[in-house]
Motif scaffolding. Structure first.
Motif, PDB file in Angstrom:
ATOM      1  N   SER A   1       2.060   4.761   3.203  1.00  0.00           N
ATOM      2  CA  SER A   1       2.137   4.074   4.556  1.00  0.00           C
ATOM      3  C   SER A   1       0.717   3.615   5.110  1.00  0.00           C
ATOM      4  O   SER A   1       0.753   3.045   6.093  1.00  0.00           O
ATOM      5  N   VAL A   2      -0.185   4.279   4.495  1.00  0.00           N
ATOM      6  CA  VAL A   2      -1.562   3.802   5.150  1.00  0.00           C
ATOM      7  C   VAL A   2      -2.486   3.252   3.936  1.00  0.00           C
ATOM      8  O   VAL A   2      -2.328   3.649   2.627  1.00  0.00           O
ATOM      9  N   THR A   3      -3.503   2.477   4.281  1.00  0.00           N
ATOM     10  CA  THR A   3      -4.454   1.894   3.286  1.00  0.00           C
ATOM     11  C   THR A   3      -5.557   3.040   3.233  1.00  0.00           C
ATOM     12  O   THR A   3      -5.461   4.111   3.912  1.00  0.00           O
ATOM     13  N   ALA A   4      -6.392   2.820   1.967  1.00  0.00           N
ATOM     14  CA  ALA A   4      -7.301   3.702   1.675  1.00  0.00           C
ATOM     15  C   ALA A   4      -8.270   4.130   3.066  1.00  0.00           C
ATOM     16  O   ALA A   4      -8.739   5.047   2.815  1.00  0.00           O
ATOM     17  N   ASP A   5      -8.283   3.293   3.902  1.00  0.00           N
ATOM     18  CA  ASP A   5      -9.165   3.610   4.942  1.00  0.00           C
ATOM     19  C   ASP A   5      -8.158   4.163   6.301  1.00  0.00           C
ATOM     20  O   ASP A   5      -8.901   4.068   7.455  1.00  0.00           O
ATOM     21  N   GLY A   6      -7.019   4.557   6.013  1.00  0.00           N
ATOM     22  CA  GLY A   6      -6.241   5.308   6.854  1.00  0.00           C
ATOM     23  C   GLY A   6      -5.532   4.226   7.727  1.00  0.00           C
ATOM     24  O   GLY A   6      -4.965   4.895   8.807  1.00  0.00           O
ATOM     25  N   LYS A   7      -5.518   3.095   7.650  1.00  0.00           N
ATOM     26  CA  LYS A   7      -5.100   2.199   8.738  1.00  0.00           C
ATOM     27  C   LYS A   7      -3.406   2.119   8.128  1.00  0.00           C
ATOM     28  O   LYS A   7      -3.224   1.900   7.038  1.00  0.00           O
ATOM     29  N   PRO A   8      -2.634   1.823   9.023  1.00  0.00           N
ATOM     30  CA  PRO A   8      -1.096   1.350   8.690  1.00  0.00           C
ATOM     31  C   PRO A   8      -1.170   0.411   7.901  1.00  0.00           C
ATOM     32  O   PRO A   8      -1.660  -0.671   7.818  1.00  0.00           O
ATOM     33  N   LEU A   9      -0.076   0.276   6.741  1.00  0.00           N
ATOM     34  CA  LEU A   9      -0.002  -0.793   5.679  1.00  0.00           C
ATOM     35  C   LEU A   9       0.844  -1.570   6.164  1.00  0.00           C
ATOM     36  O   LEU A   9       1.965  -1.224   6.778  1.00  0.00           O
ATOM     37  N   ASP A  10       0.547  -2.818   6.304  1.00  0.00           N
ATOM     38  CA  ASP A  10       1.468  -3.603   6.981  1.00  0.00           C
ATOM     39  C   ASP A  10       2.301  -4.534   5.923  1.00  0.00           C
ATOM     40  O   ASP A  10       3.028  -5.575   6.283  1.00  0.00           O
ATOM     41  N   ARG A  11       2.525  -4.012   4.911  1.00  0.00           N
ATOM     42  CA  ARG A  11       3.500  -4.752   3.760  1.00  0.00           C
ATOM     43  C   ARG A  11       4.099  -3.360   3.070  1.00  0.00           C
ATOM     44  O   ARG A  11       4.118  -2.108   3.369  1.00  0.00           O
ATOM     45  N   HIS A  12       5.123  -3.827   2.157  1.00  0.00           N
ATOM     46  CA  HIS A  12       5.848  -2.818   1.369  1.00  0.00           C
ATOM     47  C   HIS A  12       4.940  -2.161   0.391  1.00  0.00           C
ATOM     48  O   HIS A  12       4.122  -2.808  -0.175  1.00  0.00           O
ATOM     49  N   SER A  13       5.053  -0.807   0.485  1.00  0.00           N
ATOM     50  CA  SER A  13       4.231  -0.043  -0.848  1.00  0.00           C
ATOM     51  C   SER A  13       4.974  -0.371  -2.071  1.00  0.00           C
ATOM     52  O   SER A  13       5.739  -1.014  -1.977  1.00  0.00           O
ATOM     53  N   SER A  14       4.858   0.873  -2.703  1.00  0.00           N
ATOM     54  CA  SER A  14       5.681   0.464  -4.217  1.00  0.00           C
ATOM     55  C   SER A  14       6.893   0.280  -4.016  1.00  0.00           C
ATOM     56  O   SER A  14       7.765   0.993  -3.212  1.00  0.00           O
ATOM     57  N   PRO A  15       7.743  -0.652  -4.822  1.00  0.00           N
ATOM     58  CA  PRO A  15       8.954  -0.674  -4.972  1.00  0.00           C
ATOM     59  C   PRO A  15       9.600   0.426  -5.605  1.00  0.00           C
ATOM     60  O   PRO A  15       8.737   1.305  -6.083  1.00  0.00           O
TER      61      PRO A  15
ATOM     62  N   ILE B   1     -13.710   6.733  -6.723  1.00  0.00           N
ATOM     63  CA  ILE B   1     -12.721   5.627  -6.395  1.00  0.00           C
ATOM     64  C   ILE B   1     -11.896   6.221  -5.380  1.00  0.00           C
ATOM     65  O   ILE B   1     -10.821   5.829  -4.725  1.00  0.00           O
ATOM     66  N   ASN B   2     -11.615   7.669  -5.590  1.00  0.00           N
ATOM     67  CA  ASN B   2     -10.545   8.096  -4.879  1.00  0.00           C
ATOM     68  C   ASN B   2     -10.987   9.051  -3.708  1.00  0.00           C
ATOM     69  O   ASN B   2     -11.334   9.946  -3.740  1.00  0.00           O
ATOM     70  N   ILE B   3     -10.955   8.119  -2.733  1.00  0.00           N
ATOM     71  CA  ILE B   3     -11.862   8.350  -1.402  1.00  0.00           C
ATOM     72  C   ILE B   3     -11.336   9.499  -0.885  1.00  0.00           C
ATOM     73  O   ILE B   3     -12.185  10.426  -0.382  1.00  0.00           O
ATOM     74  N   SER B   4     -10.047   9.773  -0.639  1.00  0.00           N
ATOM     75  CA  SER B   4      -9.554  10.683   0.361  1.00  0.00           C
ATOM     76  C   SER B   4      -9.888  12.134  -0.493  1.00  0.00           C
ATOM     77  O   SER B   4      -9.965  13.025   0.229  1.00  0.00           O
ATOM     78  N   GLU B   5      -9.972  12.434  -1.574  1.00  0.00           N
ATOM     79  CA  GLU B   5     -10.329  13.380  -2.442  1.00  0.00           C
ATOM     80  C   GLU B   5     -11.820  13.530  -2.753  1.00  0.00           C
ATOM     81  O   GLU B   5     -12.218  14.462  -3.623  1.00  0.00           O
ATOM     82  N   GLY B   6     -12.303  12.489  -2.339  1.00  0.00           N
ATOM     83  CA  GLY B   6     -13.778  12.372  -2.993  1.00  0.00           C
ATOM     84  C   GLY B   6     -14.271  12.437  -4.398  1.00  0.00           C
ATOM     85  O   GLY B   6     -15.377  13.222  -4.771  1.00  0.00           O
ATOM     86  N   ARG B   7     -13.467  11.774  -5.266  1.00  0.00           N
ATOM     87  CA  ARG B   7     -13.879  12.013  -6.697  1.00  0.00           C
ATOM     88  C   ARG B   7     -13.350  10.521  -7.421  1.00  0.00           C
ATOM     89  O   ARG B   7     -12.704   9.978  -6.782  1.00  0.00           O
TER      90      ARG B   7
END
Ligand code: F6P
Length: 497
Positions: A333-347, A75-81
């Motif tokens: 600032s990006v989603t799991a598939d590397g696209k720009p996040l169009d909303r606020h991330s963590s407060p 489920i941790n796609i960017s680190e493949g685990r």
């Protein structure tokens, strides 16, 4: 269908109107789970919002994501685990749960051996680690210590020698155990501190300081190369993230100081929250509802921060712990598939201890122009034996703040007007012990996960911390590369040639 749009355009009722509209609002929006009472009734959540958020969650595949989290999928796609902290508590892929169990037995064996004197007469423990390798253990120790422990344990994280020096002045080197907690076994602060502690021991005449080291790491081979004896290395799985690692051997100093039974209670308490998270329908699911509230305030009401106030000194480190859990997980600032996040991330998560905070920051919460969702935590059983007025006063102040934020008070004098309609969530623990604290921390982990899934973020990597490390290393190595003029001036002023 754009579910965000449906949430956005829903009429915004006041808290007063919501209470007036539903006489059973408290019953609908409060939940009893794992020795904790969660009251969401003083938030703007209502059945229509809950419905729309459930549609959003369905659209984001939240059920499948929860399944993937708890069955050991990658489920941790960017680190493949996988992200297998729940396996430490018994929920996950069979082999991972079995492996966690074996490693915990190994930890228990070392706890028992040290208790029995295998490493000599130990009275002091210096736990060295930073981030997830320190914040969790320190929170647990501070929250659950009774004051009659066999060992005095200090958690040291900062590279600033002002943190370590007073501990070295106080502790007896001949009776000290060093615990090096580092998932990667490379973190600069931890190893500078480790070197200073072993040097101190040698100066004090300890013949084999390395013989007093226990290492907690996902990189056992590196620890062996560094000089730690294999018998004193407690490994944990690479699939357990740093800020989710207190359940693994990273909790060794906690198990040794507070006892293995307390550590087992933590895991058992967390397991009850895991089961609830996995089984409860979303409109009854506490971490899911908490995340719906978070998203509502952050995306729809424009709240950039969330404040957490523990009305219990024992929980004073909770805001620090949550800052790493939530901001390192979901500050992207990006989603799991590397696209720009169009909303606020963590407060931005911040907080403090009640009642102190009432005389410091609550002015802004009651009358300032920022809307800050507030989280209030309290424990029914006191952590002390002083007169009952202390604890009555503490709890009633906590409840009064939630009420005052919500109801406000009208005045013709603008300086004395309290607008009210300010949201809070209250978490009331029956008692503060291993089980309730385990459940509480698991609740926060799952809430962070749900927030990430609603945003499409991967909460399990933290690439944002690397650049600062790289630049600090370059400065420390003095590699001759020029930085910007401001940074060069600061460096030259602090360290004139
Ligand atoms: O710098 C961030 C970080 O990697 C955290 O995620 C982690 O908890 C901390 O550093 C400590 O890392 P380690 O346990 O590998 O020493």
């Amino acid at each position: 269908m754009d579910h965000w749009n449906a949430i956005e355009t829903q009429p915004k009722s006041t808290l007063k109107a919501l209470f007036d509209a539903a006489s059973d609002r408290v019953a609908q929006l409060s939940f009893d789970q794992s020795g904790i009472y969660f009251d969401f009734s003083k938030t703007h959540m209502d059945s229509a919002l809950l419905e729309n958020f459930q549609k959003l969650a369905a659209d984001k595949g939240l059920s499948d994501q929860i399944e993937a989290l708890t069955n050991g999928s990658v489920i941790n796609i960017s680190e493949g685990r996988a992200a297998e902290h729940t396996a430490e508590r018994g929920m996950g892929a069979k082999t991972s749960v079995e492996n966690a169990h074996l490693l915990r037995n190994r930890m228990q064996g070392l706890v028992q051996a040290i208790d029995a004197g295998a490493l000599g007469d130990i009275e002091y423990i210096i736990h060295l680690g930073i981030g997830g390798s320190a914040l969790g253990p320190e929170l647990l120790l501070e929250s659950l210590k009774l004051g009659d422990e066999k060992y005095e344990t200090a958690v040291i994280s900062n590279i600033d020698g002002s943190a370590l020096e007073p501990v070295l002045e106080r502790f007896d080197a001949h009776k000290t155990l060093i615990v090096i907690a580092s998932k990667s076994f490379t973190t600069a602060e931890t190893f500078l501190n480790a070197r200073s502690v072993t040097d101190w021991m040698a100066e004090q005449g300890v013949s084999d300081p390395f013989g007093k080291i226990v290492s907690l790491t996902a990189m056992p081979e590196t620890a062996v190369e560094w000089g730690v004896d294999e018998s004193r290395i407690l490994p944990f799985s690479e699939t357990v993230g740093g800020r989710y690692s207190l359940w693994s051997s990273i909790g060794f100093s906690v198990a040794l100081t507070l006892g293995m039974d307390v550590f087992d209670d933590l895991l058992a308490g967390a397991a009850t929250m895991d089961q609830h998270f996995k089984d409860a329908p979303f409109n009854q699911n506490i971490p899911v509802i908490a995340a719906f509230c978070d998203q509502y305030y952050s995306q729809i009401r424009g709240c950039e921060t969330r404040a957490v106030f523990a009305y219990d000194e024992r929980l004073k480190l909770l805001p620090d712990y949550l800052q790493q859990l939530e901001m390192e997980s979901n500050g992207k600032s990006v989603t799991a598939d590397g696209k720009p996040l169009d909303r606020h991330s963590s407060p931005i998560v911040w907080g403090g201890v009640g009642t102190d905070v009432q005389h410091a920051v609550f002015q802004l919460l009651h009358q300032g122009t920022h809307l800050v969702p507030v989280e209030l935590l309290a424990v029914i059983e006191p952590g002390h034996s002083l007169a009952a007025e202390h604890h009555h006063g503490l709890l009633l102040n906590c409840f009064a703040q939630g009420a005052a934020l919500m109801t406000g008070k009208k005045s013709d004098d603008p300086n004395r007007n309290y607008p009210g309609d300010r949201p809070s969530v209250t978490l009331l623990l029956d008692d503060l012990n291993g089980k309730t604290l385990g459940a509480l921390i698991a609740f926060y982990e799952h809430r962070t996960f749900v927030n990430a899934m609603l945003l499409g973020i991967n909460p399990f990597d933290q690439f944002g911390v690397e650049l600062g490390k790289e630049m600090a290393n370059a400065l420390m190595a003095g590699d001759g590369n020029q930085m910007d003029p401001s940074t060069e001036t600061l460096k030259n002023r602090a360290f004139p040639a």
